[in-house]
Design a protein around this motif. Sequence first.
Motif, PDB file in Angstrom:
ATOM      1  N   ASP A 338      15.183 -30.026   0.208  1.00  0.00           N
ATOM      2  CA  ASP A 338      14.398 -30.460   1.366  1.00  0.00           C
ATOM      3  C   ASP A 338      15.261 -30.488   2.622  1.00  0.00           C
ATOM      4  O   ASP A 338      14.848 -30.019   3.693  1.00  0.00           O
ATOM      5  CB  ASP A 338      13.828 -31.864   1.127  1.00  0.00           C
ATOM      6  N   GLU A 342      14.666 -28.244   5.982  1.00  0.00           N
ATOM      7  CA  GLU A 342      14.256 -28.889   7.231  1.00  0.00           C
ATOM      8  C   GLU A 342      15.317 -28.827   8.322  1.00  0.00           C
ATOM      9  O   GLU A 342      14.990 -28.791   9.510  1.00  0.00           O
ATOM     10  CB  GLU A 342      13.900 -30.362   6.966  1.00  0.00           C
ATOM     11  N   ASP A 357      11.895 -34.447   7.797  1.00  0.00           N
ATOM     12  CA  ASP A 357      12.130 -33.787   9.067  1.00  0.00           C
ATOM     13  C   ASP A 357      12.609 -34.806  10.094  1.00  0.00           C
ATOM     14  O   ASP A 357      12.706 -36.009   9.820  1.00  0.00           O
ATOM     15  CB  ASP A 357      10.868 -33.059   9.543  1.00  0.00           C
TER      16      ASP A 357
END
Length: 369
Positions: A338, A342, A357
């Motif tokens: 992730d 991001e 994010d």
Amino acid sequence: LAGLSRSAFDEKGQRLPKAKCIGIRDAIFEAILDRMYEDPTLIAYGEENRDWGGAFAVYRGLTETLPYHRLFNTPISEGAIVGTAVGYALEGGRVIAELMYCDFMGRAGDEIFNQLSKWQSMSGGLLRMPVVLRVSVGSKYGAQHSQDWSSICAHIPGLKIVFPATPYDAKGLMYSALTGTDPVIFFESQRIYDQPEEFVREGVPVGYYEVPIGEPDIKKPGRDLTILTIGATLYRALEAAHILEEKYGISCELIDARSIVPFNYDRVIESVRKTRKIVLASDACERGSALQTMAAKIAQFAFDELDAPPTVVGSRNWITPPDELEDAFFPYPSDILDAVHEHIIPLKDYAPARPCDVADLMQRSRLGL
């Protein structure tokens, strides 16, 4: 231990069951046993140290080897455990003291942060502090038995901080700690006590050797992304690295910090100059962590070499949950993916497992999470 493999693999390169291999607990035991014979002033103590091979079986076999005055149990009194270690060291002895859980360091705060760390300096170098404080970092045991406080120790001048994640490094760092004159906080993860050696082809050497404190180690070479880990996250980062390579063609260089204080950035900066990108991961809560310090230093030392900001993946900034909810707290391979997606390299057709994010991180910060 004589009948166990010193490597995770057999002569054909096939992975062996953990029960047939030397693990981290065994590697630490070998170094301690050897130094017990070499140094008559060396003693070891802590809660349940003499019974059942110690709380986590690191001392299995020592009871049959050592007299009671060199290996003994203590009351449940962490302040007394560390305070007496300081006193014995000031009188010329060498100590391995153990705190059963990292979370109990708070009960010995003054003894660790004001006494253990400072007497060498306050004496103008006349006194020595050859103390190794073994600290076990738990998991599965909830709010008061599963915290990684290595970053708190790293904030205190006068302490050396190590956190080995492989048997080879654990044995070599213990030898270094037991032959020096500085206080060393020796963190050990309960997640990986049985982890065999899979990075050093020859396995864990039988005899004496030292791993220098302060030197990180490249566990896996790569070209496109650097991943720097502290402690047990090494293995989750390795899993993430394999996924990035197999599914997205991103070659990852994996570096194990091994030590937190001191820390030589040369190898990390050399890697970043090659990959131009870095993710840092550990089980400590992300806010105020040693990884954040490392990320800031890397940004300062290699700013012109970076194509993306150094990105830290740590545990969530809230109370450690019970075992059944740990997946929502500690970093796992999906969290590393992730973060890469991001903040560093968008991954084709990738859907983040959970939000991370910039907007989400800023919201968490506003909420103190």
